[in-house]
Design a protein around this motif. Structure first.
Motif, PDB file in Angstrom:
ATOM      1  N   TYR A 101       9.654 -14.589  14.838  1.00  0.00           N
ATOM      2  CA  TYR A 101      10.621 -14.678  13.736  1.00  0.00           C
ATOM      3  C   TYR A 101      10.664 -16.154  13.347  1.00  0.00           C
ATOM      4  O   TYR A 101      10.161 -17.005  14.094  1.00  0.00           O
ATOM      5  N   ASN A 102      11.245 -16.455  12.210  1.00  0.00           N
ATOM      6  CA  ASN A 102      11.456 -17.868  11.871  1.00  0.00           C
ATOM      7  C   ASN A 102      12.398 -18.519  12.879  1.00  0.00           C
ATOM      8  O   ASN A 102      13.176 -17.839  13.540  1.00  0.00           O
ATOM      9  N   ALA A 103      12.340 -19.840  12.966  1.00  0.00           N
ATOM     10  CA  ALA A 103      13.309 -20.584  13.785  1.00  0.00           C
ATOM     11  C   ALA A 103      14.673 -20.481  13.106  1.00  0.00           C
ATOM     12  O   ALA A 103      14.777 -20.712  11.889  1.00  0.00           O
ATOM     13  N   ILE A 104      15.700 -20.109  13.875  1.00  0.00           N
ATOM     14  CA  ILE A 104      17.065 -20.070  13.325  1.00  0.00           C
ATOM     15  C   ILE A 104      17.689 -21.442  13.592  1.00  0.00           C
ATOM     16  O   ILE A 104      17.855 -21.858  14.735  1.00  0.00           O
ATOM     17  N   VAL A 105      17.980 -22.152  12.497  1.00  0.00           N
ATOM     18  CA  VAL A 105      18.397 -23.553  12.579  1.00  0.00           C
ATOM     19  C   VAL A 105      19.841 -23.669  13.070  1.00  0.00           C
ATOM     20  O   VAL A 105      20.673 -22.777  12.837  1.00  0.00           O
ATOM     21  N   TRP A 106      20.136 -24.770  13.740  1.00  0.00           N
ATOM     22  CA  TRP A 106      21.479 -25.011  14.308  1.00  0.00           C
ATOM     23  C   TRP A 106      22.593 -24.780  13.294  1.00  0.00           C
ATOM     24  O   TRP A 106      23.669 -24.278  13.641  1.00  0.00           O
ATOM     25  N   LYS A 146      22.433 -17.260  18.713  1.00  0.00           N
ATOM     26  CA  LYS A 146      21.280 -17.079  17.811  1.00  0.00           C
ATOM     27  C   LYS A 146      20.226 -16.192  18.489  1.00  0.00           C
ATOM     28  O   LYS A 146      19.641 -15.307  17.875  1.00  0.00           O
ATOM     29  N   LEU A 147      20.014 -16.449  19.788  1.00  0.00           N
ATOM     30  CA  LEU A 147      19.069 -15.649  20.561  1.00  0.00           C
ATOM     31  C   LEU A 147      19.557 -14.201  20.655  1.00  0.00           C
ATOM     32  O   LEU A 147      18.775 -13.251  20.517  1.00  0.00           O
ATOM     33  N   ARG A 148      20.871 -14.044  20.837  1.00  0.00           N
ATOM     34  CA  ARG A 148      21.462 -12.704  20.889  1.00  0.00           C
ATOM     35  C   ARG A 148      21.192 -11.959  19.574  1.00  0.00           C
ATOM     36  O   ARG A 148      20.846 -10.777  19.567  1.00  0.00           O
ATOM     37  N   TRP A 149      21.335 -12.672  18.454  1.00  0.00           N
ATOM     38  CA  TRP A 149      21.080 -12.066  17.139  1.00  0.00           C
ATOM     39  C   TRP A 149      19.623 -11.595  17.050  1.00  0.00           C
ATOM     40  O   TRP A 149      19.340 -10.493  16.576  1.00  0.00           O
ATOM     41  N   LEU A 150      18.698 -12.431  17.510  1.00  0.00           N
ATOM     42  CA  LEU A 150      17.273 -12.071  17.469  1.00  0.00           C
ATOM     43  C   LEU A 150      16.997 -10.830  18.320  1.00  0.00           C
ATOM     44  O   LEU A 150      16.254  -9.935  17.914  1.00  0.00           O
ATOM     45  N   ASN A 153      18.505  -7.791  16.393  1.00  0.00           N
ATOM     46  CA  ASN A 153      18.128  -7.478  15.016  1.00  0.00           C
ATOM     47  C   ASN A 153      16.650  -7.538  14.681  1.00  0.00           C
ATOM     48  O   ASN A 153      16.254  -7.137  13.595  1.00  0.00           O
ATOM     49  N   VAL A 154      15.839  -8.043  15.582  1.00  0.00           N
ATOM     50  CA  VAL A 154      14.407  -8.175  15.260  1.00  0.00           C
ATOM     51  C   VAL A 154      13.598  -7.335  16.243  1.00  0.00           C
ATOM     52  O   VAL A 154      13.525  -7.644  17.436  1.00  0.00           O
ATOM     53  N   ASP A 155      12.995  -6.254  15.712  1.00  0.00           N
ATOM     54  CA  ASP A 155      12.244  -5.315  16.551  1.00  0.00           C
ATOM     55  C   ASP A 155      11.153  -5.991  17.361  1.00  0.00           C
ATOM     56  O   ASP A 155      10.981  -5.709  18.548  1.00  0.00           O
ATOM     57  N   GLU A 156      10.407  -6.903  16.693  1.00  0.00           N
ATOM     58  CA  GLU A 156       9.291  -7.572  17.382  1.00  0.00           C
ATOM     59  C   GLU A 156       9.777  -8.334  18.609  1.00  0.00           C
ATOM     60  O   GLU A 156       9.099  -8.376  19.629  1.00  0.00           O
ATOM     61  N   VAL A 157      10.968  -8.936  18.485  1.00  0.00           N
ATOM     62  CA  VAL A 157      11.513  -9.702  19.612  1.00  0.00           C
ATOM     63  C   VAL A 157      11.873  -8.743  20.751  1.00  0.00           C
ATOM     64  O   VAL A 157      11.532  -8.975  21.911  1.00  0.00           O
ATOM     65  N   ARG A 158      12.531  -7.652  20.391  1.00  0.00           N
ATOM     66  CA  ARG A 158      12.948  -6.676  21.405  1.00  0.00           C
ATOM     67  C   ARG A 158      11.726  -6.105  22.140  1.00  0.00           C
ATOM     68  O   ARG A 158      11.700  -6.018  23.360  1.00  0.00           O
TER      69      ARG A 158
END
Length: 520
Positions: A101-106, A146-150, A153-158
């Motif tokens: 996924y893209n980097a989720i910025v601070w 942010k990691l929790r969100w990934l 919400n992101v299938d590839e991450v899961r």
């Protein structure tokens, strides 16, 4: 030829690569590339991890070319340090080397509802529920949410987590992993200063905390190994610098503290970048704030050295307000133009600008705040707005400095400053006026990169940079003295605080008054 040490400085808005003389701390050469930020939805801020790495390689190669043109042999580069925007969160696939996924910025706010529900579930709805371990309030700012969100919400991450292919890291980990070989044996590590910004790290035991990982439901096997800020992590695999050790790693604000030589308890610096960050060295003891500041690991300069801690006042929007005036409103064409515009009027004429684009950080920690401009009249023009934007940076610094003085009980008598915005002389004078203390700016403004280079050059097995006080280079600086009387300064500051109150409780995820409002 004196030994050279290089630093990768990967910031929110740009990447730079600088090469220093390890004996004199002089910059021999540098190259800088801007980074694109994307805003896919309101409040979301992302960057492309591959573009980040591309910019790192480009800066390294360009700098090496410039050194060759100066007849400087790049084989004199004995080590590389890494410093980075902190908290920004990445997950990648260790087998393909691809980001998932893209980097989720601070600065990103997509986790606001998660944060509100975590706080509501905490005993006494206390945002400082985890502070005794982390030094941090529960906020959108830090990596764990942010990691929790990934993960949610992101299938590839899961999928990658389930098949044990996922790696999590902040920007330093991604850079070091890629440079040391990536999918072919890349080193997955971070340092204590970066780890202490995740909310998964225990700042007392200096390691990942199983209880915090359970709280955020983060699998520990995806986390990088935590190392000191100054040791050999691995060696460069490709590029013109193949074989050079990567031996320094510090979050950008920690690196600036080191680069400003703030090694003594009580020394402090303020960095003016995308945001504004005031850090005060508190020595080997973590000091907890009663006034909305963070407790963070400043650095650990060697495997067997003790960790040093800092109190930090974090402001989300400083230089970013100038970028906004340029890119979103088009009232300045370049960042340097703001000084001319503001100087032409020399006052905001009663106009106050609270740039709470990502909510308010220290000392309020109020994610529901949003930006406001108030005190407008028919007389107000873009010059006043430019002036108000610069004043906003100074007022926000005053708020965190006041908090710092209350926490430590020993008021700072002058402020050491660095970062891109310090080249704005009007801003520096305004800052001295609003703080009522002198502002001291080193002639060499590259303190963040310098700090990373110092950590890398001083590492065991490299040993080309001495951090002993007698060997530290003499730093020349410029001093800005306050020029207005403190009554006027206090009056303006009290008006600012009134404006801050008006910016709060604007955007909450709880439904309220008007259910037809598309914002809710």
């Amino acid at each position: 030829m004196d030994p050279l040490v290089a630093a990768i400085d990967q910031g929110t808005s740009s990447t730079r690569f600088l090469v220093f003389n390890a004996k004199t701390a002089e910059v021999m050469s540098l190259h800088q590339v801007e980074i694109n930020q994307s805003f896919p939805k309101e409040g979301w801020v992302e960057e492309d991890p591959k573009e980040i790495m591309q910019s790192v390689y480009e800066c390294m190669e360009r700098t090496c070319e410039k050194l060759s043109q100066l007849n400087i042999d790049i084989s004199n580069i004995k080590a590389v340090g890494v410093t980075n925007q902190r908290e920004t969160t990445l997950v990648w696939d260790k087998e393909t080397g691809e980001p998932l996924y893209n980097a989720i910025v601070w600065l990103d706010l997509r986790t606001q509802s998660t944060v509100e529900s975590l706080i509501n579930k905490a005993p006494g709805k206390n945002k400082n529920h985890l502070k005794h371990k982390t030094g941090l309030p529960i906020s959108t700012y830090f990596s764990a949410v942010k990691l929790r969100w990934l993960l949610d919400n992101v299938d590839e991450v899961r999928q990658a987590v389930l098949s044990e292919r996922a790696m999590f890291g902040t920007v330093d980990s991604w850079i070091i992993w890629c440079l040391t070989g990536g999918k072919n044996g890349g080193v997955h590590c971070t340092d204590v200063s970066n780890a202490s910004r995740t909310m998964l790290f225990n700042i007392h035991s200096l390691d990942w905390d199983p209880e915090l990982c359970r709280y955020f439901d983060v699998p520990m096997k995806i986390l990088p190994k935590v190392r000191s800020s100054s040791e050999i992590y691995g060696w460069m695999k490709s590029s013109s610098l193949a074989g050079v050790p990567i031996s320094g790693c510090l979050g950008d604000q920690s690196a600036a503290l080191v680069g400003q030589m703030c090694f003594q308890e009580g020394q402090a610096k303020n960095t003016y970048g995308t945001g504004c960050f005031l850090l005060r060295n508190t020595g080997t003891k973590p000091l907890m704030s009663d006034h909305g500041l963070l407790t963070t690991v400043a650095y650990k300069l060697g495997k067997d050295e003790p960790a040093c801690y800092a109190l930090e006042g974090s402001v989300a929007i400083a230089g970013a307000v100038v970028r906004w005036l340029k890119d979103n409103l088009g009232i300045v064409k370049s960042s340097s133009e703001i000084e001319k515009l503001a100087a032409a009027v020399g006052t905001s004429y009663g106009c106050y600008f609270v740039p709470a684009f990502s909510g308010l950080y220290a000392p309020y920690w109020e994610p529901s705040a949003r930006g406001i401009i108030c005190g407008l009249t028919q007389f107000t023009n873009r010059n006043h707005l430019a002036f108000a934007a610069l004043e906003a940076v100074c007022f926000q610094t005053r708020e965190i400095l006041d908090a710092m003085n209350q926490d430590s009980g020993v008021p700072l008598t002058e402020l050491q400053v660095d970062g891109g915005m310090t080249s704005n002389r009007l801003l520096m004078q305004l800052q001295a006026d609003i703080l009522c203390i002198p502002v001291v700016q080193p002639t060499m403004s590259e303190t963040t990169a310098l700090g990373a280079a110092m950590a890398a050059g001083a590492a065991e097995g490299v040993g080309v940079w001495s951090l002993s006080p007698s060997h530290l280079p003499h730093v020349t600086s410029e001093k800005y003295e306050p020029q207005i009387n403190s009554d006027e300064s206090e009056f303006r500051f009290s008006r600012w605080k009134k404006a801050v109150q008006r910016s709060m409780n604007w955007e909450t995820t709880e439904p309220c008054c008007n259910s037809n409002d598309p914002q809710l």
